[in-house]
Design an enzyme around this catalytic site. Structure first.
Site, mmCIF file in Angstrom:
data_model
loop_
_atom_site.group_PDB
_atom_site.id
_atom_site.type_symbol
_atom_site.label_atom_id
_atom_site.label_comp_id
_atom_site.label_asym_id
_atom_site.label_seq_id
_atom_site.Cartn_x
_atom_site.Cartn_y
_atom_site.Cartn_z
ATOM 1 N N GLU A 143 0.806 -1.232 0.000
ATOM 2 C CA GLU A 143 0.000 0.000 0.000
ATOM 3 C C GLU A 143 0.838 1.280 0.000
ATOM 4 O OE1 GLU A 143 -2.572 -0.391 3.387
ATOM 5 O OE2 GLU A 143 -3.704 -2.050 2.520
ATOM 6 N N ASN A 184 2.175 -5.084 -3.235
ATOM 7 C CA ASN A 184 0.802 -5.451 -2.874
ATOM 8 C C ASN A 184 -0.024 -4.187 -2.612
ATOM 9 O OD1 ASN A 184 -0.994 -7.693 -2.092
ATOM 10 N ND2 ASN A 184 -0.843 -6.897 0.009
ATOM 11 N N HIS A 220 -10.096 -6.795 -1.315
ATOM 12 C CA HIS A 220 -11.073 -6.595 -0.239
ATOM 13 C C HIS A 220 -12.265 -5.869 -0.853
ATOM 14 C CE1 HIS A 220 -8.471 -7.845 3.010
ATOM 15 N NE2 HIS A 220 -7.509 -7.056 2.560
ATOM 16 N N GLU A 250 -5.646 -11.139 -0.730
ATOM 17 C CA GLU A 250 -6.351 -10.901 0.546
ATOM 18 C C GLU A 250 -7.855 -10.897 0.348
ATOM 19 O OE1 GLU A 250 -4.956 -7.468 2.713
ATOM 20 O OE2 GLU A 250 -2.882 -7.746 2.064
ATOM 21 N N ASP A 252 -11.677 -10.929 0.443
ATOM 22 C CA ASP A 252 -12.899 -11.133 1.224
ATOM 23 C C ASP A 252 -13.977 -10.214 0.677
ATOM 24 O OD1 ASP A 252 -12.004 -8.720 2.398
ATOM 25 O OD2 ASP A 252 -11.547 -9.641 4.335
HETATM 26 C C1 XIL Z 1 -5.519 -6.428 8.877
HETATM 27 C C2 XIL Z 1 -5.695 -7.619 9.823
HETATM 28 O O1 XIL Z 1 -6.560 -8.542 9.215
HETATM 29 C C3 XIL Z 1 -6.245 -7.166 11.146
HETATM 30 O O2 XIL Z 1 -6.269 -8.242 12.069
HETATM 31 C C4 XIL Z 1 -5.397 -6.024 11.706
HETATM 32 O O3 XIL Z 1 -5.981 -5.539 12.886
HETATM 33 C C5 XIL Z 1 -5.284 -4.897 10.689
HETATM 34 O O4 XIL Z 1 -4.751 -5.414 9.472
HETATM 35 N N1 XIL Z 1 -4.672 -4.803 4.091
HETATM 36 C C6 XIL Z 1 -3.571 -5.512 4.503
HETATM 37 C C7 XIL Z 1 -3.656 -6.383 5.696
HETATM 38 O O5 XIL Z 1 -2.547 -5.526 3.785
HETATM 39 O O6 XIL Z 1 -2.427 -6.469 6.380
HETATM 40 C C8 XIL Z 1 -4.739 -5.915 6.655
HETATM 41 O O7 XIL Z 1 -4.849 -6.867 7.707
HETATM 42 C C9 XIL Z 1 -6.033 -5.728 5.923
HETATM 43 C C10 XIL Z 1 -5.887 -4.694 4.834
#
Ligand code: XIL
Length: 338
Positions: A143, A184, A220, A250, A252
């Protein structure tokens, strides 16, 4: 659950019109937490029966793994890596450089540029070196771009300048020349201003000979809105023209709670077309979800009123999205795991 997402050998893939597509394997992974692995036998069993890759959800982040300038805390991440290796799973390392989840000593340290470069170098050499040969892919930089596609003015950018990104990749490559190194980011899955910015960033890295192997597409998605499959594929294709892999890293799908049946079916469709996009593109071999069960999902704490984002419900029963992925993977998936 006897069925398994596992490793796919895509021997039956064919594009419409009968033209055979490239046959390739897709690793199916999940973010996992060390606490759940240690304490929840059903979680462990579901993980090992269905997945071929894991990503530590928080255990490799800077605030956990280097909580003090001279202390490395490898225990939690080691537990996940040991579990993965003893079950024949690959590991994605997440993440070496980020604007978030950094320890106070780092963010409040008022370091000079040279000092911060030395800290970055030490961190990457120590962490990547510790897992040399055991972590197949690293999210080296996470990010770096904000939602509008500009470089974030975080500690790395402000103290070192934009070249911190090149440095991080070069340090990681030196520490483990065989690990695949990824940039990423979030909100850059389909075509649009953010993914254009990611494209420009990684094209620049390639142009300068920086050792980057791929781009992680976090995926996400919120509510029932995601990129189209065509948009996701087009973005994968253009990154492929730079000689880069892509990985869904990642995924979801956060739903408004309570999630009804139509919402769960739409969630399944979104999971399904992201996996289909990955299967269609020869440069996509990795599909990772951000936790596999709603029981431990980060969504309800990050986004109140949302949840039900994962493949299994909180009682560890497979949801429609699980069955859609299984169907996408085809008949060969369950012969390889479980
Ligand atoms: C999130 C975790 O899932 C949580 O448990 C934590 O509190 C915050 O981070 N993008 C990312 C991940 O690259 O590392 C993040 O993970 C979610 C968003």
């Amino acid at each position: 659950m006897a069925v398994a997402l596992g490793l796919l050998v895509c021997t039956s893939c064919s594009a419409s019109g009968g033209t055979a597509t490239t046959h390739h394997r897709v690793l199916i992974g999940s973010a996992v937490s060390e606490a759940a692995l240690a304490n929840d036998a059903t979680y462990r069993a579901t993980l090992e029966n269905n997945f071929s890759m894991v990503t530590p959800e928080n255990e490799m982040k800077w605030d956990t793994i280097q909580p003090n300038p001279t202390t490395y805390n490898f225990g939690p991440a080691d537990a996940i890596v040991t579990f993965a290796r003893s079950h024949g799973m690959e590991v994605r390392g997440h993440t070496l450089v980020w604007h978030d989840q950094n320890p106070p000593w780092l963010t409040n340290g008022h370091f000079t540029r040279d000092q911060l470069i030395a800290i970055l170098r030490d961190h990457i050499f120590t962490v990547v070196g510790h897992y040399r040969g055991q972590v197949a892919q690293w999210d080296v930089v996470n990010e770096a771009l904000d939602d509008s596609g500009r470089l974030r003015h975080d500690i790395w950018y402000q103290v070192i300048g934009p070249s911190y990104i090149d440095m991080a990749f070069r340090f990681a490559h030196a520490a483990d020349p065989k690990a695949k190194l990824f940039y990423n980011d979030t909100g850059a899955e389909g075509l649009g201003p953010k993914s254009d910015a990611v494209y420009r960033l990684v094209a620049g890295l390639k142009h300068r000979g920086v050792p980057i192997d791929g781009v992680g597409l976090q995926s996400h998605f919120v509510g029932l809105v995601g990129p189209s499959q065509a948009g996701a594929e087009a973005n994968m294709v253009r990154l492929g023209t730079l000689g880069l892999q892509v990985a869904v890293t990642e995924m979801d799908v956060a739903l408004v709670l309570p999630a009804d049946s139509p919402a769960l079916r739409t969630e399944a469709r979104i999971y399904g077309y992201m996996l289909s996009a990955c299967q269609q593109e020869p440069n996509c071999h990795t599909f990772v979800v951000w936790e596999f069960t709603d029981k431990y999902s980060w969504i309800p704490s990050a986004m109140p009123d949302f949840g039900a984002a994962d493949l299994f419900d909180a009682s560890m029963h497979p949801k429609p999205a699980f069955f859609t992925l299984l169907q996408d993977l085809g008949p060969h998936s369950d012969s390889l795991r479980g």
